[in-house]
Design a protein around this motif. Sequence first.
Motif, mmCIF file in Angstrom:
data_model
loop_
_atom_site.group_PDB
_atom_site.id
_atom_site.type_symbol
_atom_site.label_atom_id
_atom_site.label_comp_id
_atom_site.label_asym_id
_atom_site.label_seq_id
_atom_site.Cartn_x
_atom_site.Cartn_y
_atom_site.Cartn_z
ATOM 1 N N ASN A 35 0.643 -1.086 -0.001
ATOM 2 C CA ASN A 35 -0.162 -0.107 0.054
ATOM 3 C C ASN A 35 0.770 1.304 -0.148
ATOM 4 O O ASN A 35 0.482 2.154 -0.471
ATOM 5 N N PHE A 36 2.231 1.107 0.627
ATOM 6 C CA PHE A 36 2.922 2.306 0.608
ATOM 7 C C PHE A 36 3.409 2.979 -0.624
ATOM 8 O O PHE A 36 3.761 4.041 -1.055
ATOM 9 N N ILE A 37 3.565 1.853 -1.664
ATOM 10 C CA ILE A 37 3.998 2.430 -3.094
ATOM 11 C C ILE A 37 2.915 1.972 -4.032
ATOM 12 O O ILE A 37 3.204 2.137 -5.386
ATOM 13 N N MET A 38 1.888 1.630 -3.605
ATOM 14 C CA MET A 38 0.780 1.167 -4.923
ATOM 15 C C MET A 38 0.483 2.366 -5.927
ATOM 16 O O MET A 38 0.290 3.480 -5.324
ATOM 17 N N GLY A 39 0.279 2.073 -7.015
ATOM 18 C CA GLY A 39 -0.205 3.316 -7.889
ATOM 19 C C GLY A 39 0.965 4.415 -7.814
ATOM 20 O O GLY A 39 1.864 4.221 -7.950
ATOM 21 N N GLU A 83 2.859 8.664 5.640
ATOM 22 C CA GLU A 83 3.046 7.204 5.698
ATOM 23 C C GLU A 83 1.556 6.482 6.144
ATOM 24 O O GLU A 83 0.952 5.560 5.545
ATOM 25 N N ALA A 84 0.990 7.087 7.264
ATOM 26 C CA ALA A 84 -0.050 6.996 7.738
ATOM 27 C C ALA A 84 -1.297 6.597 6.834
ATOM 28 O O ALA A 84 -2.051 6.103 6.934
ATOM 29 N N ILE A 85 -1.401 7.708 5.996
ATOM 30 C CA ILE A 85 -2.263 8.104 4.910
ATOM 31 C C ILE A 85 -2.119 6.855 3.844
ATOM 32 O O ILE A 85 -3.146 6.371 3.443
ATOM 33 N N LEU A 86 -0.850 6.765 3.437
ATOM 34 C CA LEU A 86 -0.530 6.045 2.366
ATOM 35 C C LEU A 86 -0.987 4.414 2.485
ATOM 36 O O LEU A 86 -1.694 3.978 1.817
ATOM 37 N N VAL A 87 -0.693 4.040 3.827
ATOM 38 C CA VAL A 87 -1.122 2.487 4.249
ATOM 39 C C VAL A 87 -2.564 2.309 4.182
ATOM 40 O O VAL A 87 -2.964 1.099 4.190
ATOM 41 N N LEU A 88 -3.236 3.271 4.421
ATOM 42 C CA LEU A 88 -4.945 3.083 4.579
ATOM 43 C C LEU A 88 -5.529 3.207 3.362
ATOM 44 O O LEU A 88 -6.801 2.545 3.366
ATOM 45 N N GLN A 89 -5.054 4.264 2.730
ATOM 46 C CA GLN A 89 -5.772 4.409 1.229
ATOM 47 C C GLN A 89 -6.282 3.204 0.503
ATOM 48 O O GLN A 89 -7.501 3.196 0.267
ATOM 49 N N PRO A 90 -5.529 2.265 0.133
ATOM 50 C CA PRO A 90 -6.253 0.882 -0.650
ATOM 51 C C PRO A 90 -6.899 0.038 0.074
ATOM 52 O O PRO A 90 -7.321 -0.809 -0.780
#
Length: 237
Positions: A35-39, A83-90
């Motif tokens: 999730n940290f690097i997706m898209g 990072e907290a935002i990135l991990v939850l988005q997907p």
Amino acid sequence: MATPQQQGNEPREDQPLLGHPGDAMQDEDQSLLQNFIMGTGIVAQGGTVVLAVLVWASVFTKPLMLFSAHPLLNAAGVLFVTEAILVLQPTHTQSQKVKGTYTHSALNNVGNAALLSGLAVILYNKISHGGTHFESPHAIFGLITYILLVSQALVGLTMFFTPSLYGSVGRAKALYKYHRVSGYLILVLMLTTVALATQTDFNKNVLGIQLWAVIALSMVILLGILPRVRTSKLGLK
């Protein structure tokens, strides 16, 4: 009844703000680490890491003092909150959302601890030197950001762990979309505060971080995060 053509035009649950359906959605058997690097997440990662390195390098290449901890801690805080935002988005399944929320909360807690420690450093420095408080645009925006971050964290924690405070689980979940929107707005406010820090005397006389560099990296971060926003999570169906 909607026609097939109309149904095809309706936003889907997996539709990101930009891109195709499923572009920013975690697969069933996929690790949270993806999730940290997706898209476009990899774009946000690049911008966030380079911004943190820019600040840290500017600090560590100069003589260290107590005040040096302020930019160091705040840069770390911005990194962890992003990072907290990135991990939850997907996330989209129940199990993913639960695991993602725990990770999101942990990263946010570390980020907020770093940011509040940075606040403590500047307050101590001002008090010990008899300096004035919250006069510059950076200081004013920073104070507003600190207050909103703490409020955001408290609301997020209580909505997830103690939903009864809001009357029921359903009522707490109904507030999630507002929590998400405010989170993105706070991120913009944080990056604005970092940009304003380049106009302070300490940066101009000591660190020398360029305003254009912070603005450019902030844009890269937002270009990595905002396209992954799923409209359905904001209640825009």
